[in-house]
Scaffold this motif. Structure first.
Motif, PDB file in Angstrom:
ATOM      1  N   HIS A 194      -8.722  -0.915  -1.806  1.00  0.00           N
ATOM      2  CA  HIS A 194      -8.313  -0.976  -0.408  1.00  0.00           C
ATOM      3  C   HIS A 194      -8.351   0.420   0.210  1.00  0.00           C
ATOM      4  CE1 HIS A 194      -5.600  -1.332   3.033  1.00  0.00           C
ATOM      5  NE2 HIS A 194      -4.828  -0.439   2.471  1.00  0.00           N
TER       6      HIS A 194
ATOM      7  N   HIS B 110      -4.837   7.006   5.705  1.00  0.00           N
ATOM      8  CA  HIS B 110      -5.183   6.827   4.300  1.00  0.00           C
ATOM      9  C   HIS B 110      -5.850   8.074   3.727  1.00  0.00           C
ATOM     10  CE1 HIS B 110      -4.279   2.659   5.214  1.00  0.00           C
ATOM     11  NE2 HIS B 110      -4.178   2.458   3.928  1.00  0.00           N
TER      12      HIS B 110
ATOM     13  N   ALA C  58      -0.901   4.196   2.712  1.00  0.00           N
ATOM     14  CA  ALA C  58      -0.451   4.560   4.044  1.00  0.00           C
ATOM     15  C   ALA C  58      -0.252   3.382   4.990  1.00  0.00           C
ATOM     16  CB  ALA C  58      -1.440   5.542   4.662  1.00  0.00           C
ATOM     17  N   CYS C  59      -0.148   2.159   4.467  1.00  0.00           N
ATOM     18  CA  CYS C  59       0.115   1.034   5.356  1.00  0.00           C
ATOM     19  C   CYS C  59       0.944  -0.025   4.640  1.00  0.00           C
ATOM     20  CB  CYS C  59      -1.187   0.455   5.916  1.00  0.00           C
ATOM     21  SG  CYS C  59      -2.175  -0.450   4.717  1.00  0.00           S
TER      22      CYS C  59
ATOM     23  N   CYS D  37       0.843  -1.193   0.000  1.00  0.00           N
ATOM     24  CA  CYS D  37       0.000   0.000   0.000  1.00  0.00           C
ATOM     25  C   CYS D  37       0.886   1.253   0.000  1.00  0.00           C
ATOM     26  CB  CYS D  37      -0.906  -0.045   1.229  1.00  0.00           C
ATOM     27  SG  CYS D  37      -2.009   1.351   1.410  1.00  0.00           S
TER      28      CYS D  37
HETATM   29 ZN   LIG Z   1      -3.300   0.778   3.158  1.00  0.00          ZN
END
Ligand SMILES: [Zn+2]
Length: 78
Positions: free
Chosen positions: A32, A44, A12-13, A6
């Motif tokens: 996602h 996110h 953001a992950c 991601c």
């Molecule tokens: Zn993510």
């Protein structure tokens, strides 16, 4: 299959996506991302705002897409 996270896709992950094409993996990360946004995930949301900022310039967006596409293609196959 190739793997990207991601984070690598402007998110953001560390969630991992597997796909055969960049278009496919971009679609997965988009899905996602919107799921996370619906949950009200702030990290996110921030990442999404950054992408929206980038999208204001079609040139910057195209460049980003090309770079990520290259990055994807240079990855080793799983
Ligand atoms: Zn993510």
């Amino acid at each position: 299959m190739k793997t990207m996270t991601c984070n690598q896709l402007g998110g953001a992950c560390d969630k991992i996506f597997h796909a055969n094409t960049f278009e496919e993996i971009a679609e997965m990360s988009k899905k996602h991302g919107s799921e996370k946004l619906q949950m009200g995930d702030k990290k996110h949301l921030k990442a999404m705002n950054k992408m929206m900022e980038l999208m204001k310039s079609p040139e910057a967006m195209t460049k980003w897409f090309e770079n990520k596409n290259k990055e994807f293609n240079s990855l080793p196959e799983d």
